[in-house]
Design an enzyme around this catalytic site. Sequence first.
Site, short mmCIF file in Angstrom:
data_model
loop_
_atom_site.label_atom_id
_atom_site.label_comp_id
_atom_site.label_asym_id
_atom_site.label_seq_id
_atom_site.Cartn_x
_atom_site.Cartn_y
_atom_site.Cartn_z
N THR A 183 0.84 -1.20 0.00
CA THR A 183 0.00 0.00 0.00
C THR A 183 0.88 1.25 0.00
O THR A 183 2.03 1.18 0.43
CB THR A 183 -0.86 -0.06 1.28
OG1 THR A 183 -1.78 -1.13 1.15
CG2 THR A 183 -1.61 1.23 1.55
N VAL A 198 -13.68 -4.16 2.37
CA VAL A 198 -13.09 -2.84 2.56
C VAL A 198 -12.13 -2.94 3.74
O VAL A 198 -12.52 -3.39 4.82
CB VAL A 198 -14.18 -1.77 2.84
CG1 VAL A 198 -13.54 -0.41 3.08
CG2 VAL A 198 -15.16 -1.70 1.68
N GLY A 199 -10.90 -2.51 3.53
CA GLY A 199 -9.91 -2.55 4.62
C GLY A 199 -9.86 -1.24 5.37
O GLY A 199 -10.79 -0.44 5.34
N ASP A 200 -8.76 -1.01 6.03
CA ASP A 200 -8.58 0.20 6.84
C ASP A 200 -8.39 1.46 6.00
O ASP A 200 -8.72 2.57 6.43
CB ASP A 200 -7.34 0.04 7.73
CG ASP A 200 -6.08 -0.16 6.89
OD1 ASP A 200 -6.05 -1.12 6.09
OD2 ASP A 200 -5.14 0.65 6.99
N THR A 217 -0.38 1.44 6.95
CA THR A 217 -0.35 0.30 6.04
C THR A 217 -0.22 -0.96 6.88
O THR A 217 0.29 -0.92 8.00
CB THR A 217 0.83 0.40 5.05
OG1 THR A 217 0.86 -0.79 4.25
CG2 THR A 217 2.18 0.57 5.73
N GLY A 218 -0.71 -2.07 6.34
CA GLY A 218 -0.62 -3.32 7.09
C GLY A 218 -1.93 -4.08 7.04
O GLY A 218 -2.77 -3.85 6.16
#
Length: 316
Positions: A185, A214-216, A236-237
């Site tokens: 990312t 949907v991620g963070d 990121t992560g």
Amino acid sequence: MRPIADNFSSILKNKKFKPSIIVHGGAWKIPKGQWKKHIKGCGYAAQTGYQIMMDGGTAVMAVVEAVKVMEDDPTFDAGVGALLNLLGEVELDAIVVDGAGTRSGAVAVVKNIKNPILLALKVMELTPHRLLAGRGAELFAKKIGIGKCRTRDLVVGRELRRYELLRKIRDFEIADAFRVNRGGTVGAAAIDENGDLAAATSTGGVPMKLPGRVGDTPILGSGAFADNRSGAASATGWGESIMKAGLTKAACDYIGKGVLAGRAARMAINELGRVWKGLGGVIVVDKFGNLGMAYNTPQMAYAKIGRNGNLSAGVD
Ligand code: ASP
């Protein structure tokens, strides 16, 4: 009348802040063979954003352009080069946050958009909303004249091969993606000459994610946060853990309590690992222009230009 040169120097002297910027290209196990590309890509993005601010542009403009540069670089998991979901499709998330006021804009699960960060910026500037997802975001893009690209314009051979490989692994765990080889990312955080802060983040998400996941990244306070009273941060992560931690808001809150950028980043990442069993990295700029970063993955790719104007970039 005073000579023009004189006017300029008095304008320069009146600048309250020297701009600074930090960018990341993902936190994971970056193989040595890919370090060069990551360092080059992050360095170019930081220089692009920094130059914008040196030319009088805002922190928002700087972080958006820095992220756009990395979306266009196939090295990273954002825009061109993004990871594929379980169906082999590209679904992208992005966010921009303006620390100078209450504004932010984000898009989630968008397909066939080359630069989701530009669409997120338009959500911030042109709509009363913070986050548009899926078809609605794509319709909005069409309405404002952001054209569609073809899926194959976003897909690179590396990700096709990864998709074919991971499809065969039955017990693939998403958290493992941050301990092994994958694209990263991208994100940026900056402070401009007015002392205004901003942050932006863009991603293709995680490998083999379910369609619609949907991620963070597009979630305010998770993937990015900025507030002139404290700092700006991009994360990121492993998104599912970052969301629980509210990672970027947590980092900025530490600054609000008097901690400087470097320590705030470390404290937020410690909490991500200790309390939420999470994995990831965060970059931070505090309201004084100090830069910081921390991660608990094997590596993070980054570049930064501090108030002295010097660029440093690496994969640590
Ligand atoms: N945080 C992103 C997500 O979970 C992935 C990454 O940062 O590599 O969607």
